[in-house]
Design a protein around this motif. Sequence first.
Motif, PDB file in Angstrom:
ATOM      1  N   GLY A  19     -69.379 -16.591 -84.967  1.00  0.00           N
ATOM      2  CA  GLY A  19     -68.642 -15.390 -85.353  1.00  0.00           C
ATOM      3  C   GLY A  19     -67.898 -14.737 -84.210  1.00  0.00           C
ATOM      4  O   GLY A  19     -67.473 -13.585 -84.322  1.00  0.00           O
ATOM      5  N   GLY A  20     -67.710 -15.465 -83.112  1.00  0.00           N
ATOM      6  CA  GLY A  20     -67.000 -14.913 -81.964  1.00  0.00           C
ATOM      7  C   GLY A  20     -65.495 -15.085 -82.047  1.00  0.00           C
ATOM      8  O   GLY A  20     -64.968 -15.796 -82.902  1.00  0.00           O
ATOM      9  N   VAL A  21     -64.827 -14.421 -81.118  1.00  0.00           N
ATOM     10  CA  VAL A  21     -63.371 -14.487 -80.987  1.00  0.00           C
ATOM     11  C   VAL A  21     -63.040 -15.100 -79.640  1.00  0.00           C
ATOM     12  O   VAL A  21     -63.583 -14.677 -78.606  1.00  0.00           O
ATOM     13  N   ILE A  22     -62.171 -16.095 -79.656  1.00  0.00           N
ATOM     14  CA  ILE A  22     -61.762 -16.754 -78.421  1.00  0.00           C
ATOM     15  C   ILE A  22     -60.246 -16.691 -78.267  1.00  0.00           C
ATOM     16  O   ILE A  22     -59.518 -16.462 -79.229  1.00  0.00           O
ATOM     17  N   ALA A  23     -59.803 -16.933 -77.042  1.00  0.00           N
ATOM     18  CA  ALA A  23     -58.386 -17.173 -76.777  1.00  0.00           C
ATOM     19  C   ALA A  23     -58.257 -18.661 -76.490  1.00  0.00           C
ATOM     20  O   ALA A  23     -59.146 -19.264 -75.869  1.00  0.00           O
ATOM     21  N   ASN A  37     -63.352 -17.311 -92.259  1.00  0.00           N
ATOM     22  CA  ASN A  37     -64.276 -16.791 -93.273  1.00  0.00           C
ATOM     23  C   ASN A  37     -65.170 -15.668 -92.760  1.00  0.00           C
ATOM     24  O   ASN A  37     -65.947 -15.114 -93.526  1.00  0.00           O
ATOM     25  N   SER A  38     -65.069 -15.348 -91.488  1.00  0.00           N
ATOM     26  CA  SER A  38     -65.908 -14.307 -90.895  1.00  0.00           C
ATOM     27  C   SER A  38     -65.152 -12.984 -90.839  1.00  0.00           C
ATOM     28  O   SER A  38     -64.318 -12.764 -89.951  1.00  0.00           O
ATOM     29  N   PRO A 101     -59.736 -15.430 -98.829  1.00  0.00           N
ATOM     30  CA  PRO A 101     -60.017 -14.046 -98.425  1.00  0.00           C
ATOM     31  C   PRO A 101     -58.751 -13.215 -98.220  1.00  0.00           C
ATOM     32  O   PRO A 101     -57.780 -13.679 -97.615  1.00  0.00           O
ATOM     33  N   ALA A 102     -58.769 -11.993 -98.731  1.00  0.00           N
ATOM     34  CA  ALA A 102     -57.621 -11.086 -98.637  1.00  0.00           C
ATOM     35  C   ALA A 102     -57.264 -10.784 -97.189  1.00  0.00           C
ATOM     36  O   ALA A 102     -56.103 -10.524 -96.880  1.00  0.00           O
ATOM     37  N   TRP A 103     -58.241 -10.811 -96.283  1.00  0.00           N
ATOM     38  CA  TRP A 103     -57.930 -10.526 -94.882  1.00  0.00           C
ATOM     39  C   TRP A 103     -57.100 -11.642 -94.251  1.00  0.00           C
ATOM     40  O   TRP A 103     -56.440 -11.424 -93.257  1.00  0.00           O
ATOM     41  N   ILE A 104     -57.108 -12.827 -94.826  1.00  0.00           N
ATOM     42  CA  ILE A 104     -56.245 -13.906 -94.340  1.00  0.00           C
ATOM     43  C   ILE A 104     -54.838 -13.741 -94.926  1.00  0.00           C
ATOM     44  O   ILE A 104     -53.842 -13.873 -94.225  1.00  0.00           O
ATOM     45  N   ILE A 131     -58.868 -22.365 -87.961  1.00  0.00           N
ATOM     46  CA  ILE A 131     -59.124 -21.082 -87.300  1.00  0.00           C
ATOM     47  C   ILE A 131     -57.969 -20.116 -87.557  1.00  0.00           C
ATOM     48  O   ILE A 131     -56.855 -20.526 -87.847  1.00  0.00           O
ATOM     49  N   ILE A 132     -58.291 -18.843 -87.442  1.00  0.00           N
ATOM     50  CA  ILE A 132     -57.254 -17.810 -87.448  1.00  0.00           C
ATOM     51  C   ILE A 132     -56.394 -18.048 -86.225  1.00  0.00           C
ATOM     52  O   ILE A 132     -56.889 -18.389 -85.158  1.00  0.00           O
ATOM     53  N   SER A 133     -55.089 -17.847 -86.374  1.00  0.00           N
ATOM     54  CA  SER A 133     -54.176 -17.999 -85.246  1.00  0.00           C
ATOM     55  C   SER A 133     -53.227 -16.813 -85.202  1.00  0.00           C
ATOM     56  O   SER A 133     -52.453 -16.592 -86.121  1.00  0.00           O
ATOM     57  N   THR A 134     -53.316 -16.061 -84.130  1.00  0.00           N
ATOM     58  CA  THR A 134     -52.406 -14.951 -83.881  1.00  0.00           C
ATOM     59  C   THR A 134     -52.204 -14.863 -82.385  1.00  0.00           C
ATOM     60  O   THR A 134     -53.094 -15.228 -81.613  1.00  0.00           O
ATOM     61  N   SER A 135     -51.041 -14.438 -81.974  1.00  0.00           N
ATOM     62  CA  SER A 135     -50.754 -14.398 -80.543  1.00  0.00           C
ATOM     63  C   SER A 135     -51.740 -13.482 -79.822  1.00  0.00           C
ATOM     64  O   SER A 135     -52.191 -12.468 -80.350  1.00  0.00           O
TER      65      SER A 135
END
Length: 186
Positions: A19-23, A37-38, A101-104, A131-135
């Motif tokens: 459930g972590g966030v990475i760069a 999904n998290s 998921p609505a957050w996606i 994975i989620i991808s955002t700058s």
Amino acid sequence: MIDPRRWQVSIASKIIARGGVIAYPTETVYGLGCNPNSWQAVLKILKLKGRSLYKGFIVLAANHHQLASWLEPDSLLWLEQQEPNLSQPTTWILPCTPDTPAWITGNKQTIAVRITDHPIAKALCLRAGPIISTSANKQDQKPATSASKLHIMFKKQLDGILPGIVDPTAKSSRIIDAVSGQVLRP
């Protein structure tokens, strides 16, 4: 001899699984990523960036099969038939399944997806799943193009940084609505 990138990708995928966030590096800049999904991980990205929930996110994958649970069958088939553009990555906006998921999606009936050819990002998606991808930047700031810029921008707020090479002179991914054919970002 052990390839250090393989070990780093393994660690990054474990952080995502917890459930972590990475760069991580993409073709042009560093991205922020997490398990799509998290909700807690996505919320952390929203707070880090100062971003609206209603904007939605791109989901990055190593191949179209990884997106099967979110794409309508016709969308998945269509994506499978697309030739990769090696000169510029392409993000496709496609109809998604109702349980995405609505957050996606940003509460839309579509999802933004991109198949990556960046060797490290692709290895990460093969290991961790899509994975989620955002700058990797705070709102109204330029995206980070190095690990040192990530440290300055986010201090110790990230759960990990997967190092790698980016090409800030390359064109960012173009965004195309697959249904209408409209180019939303050239």
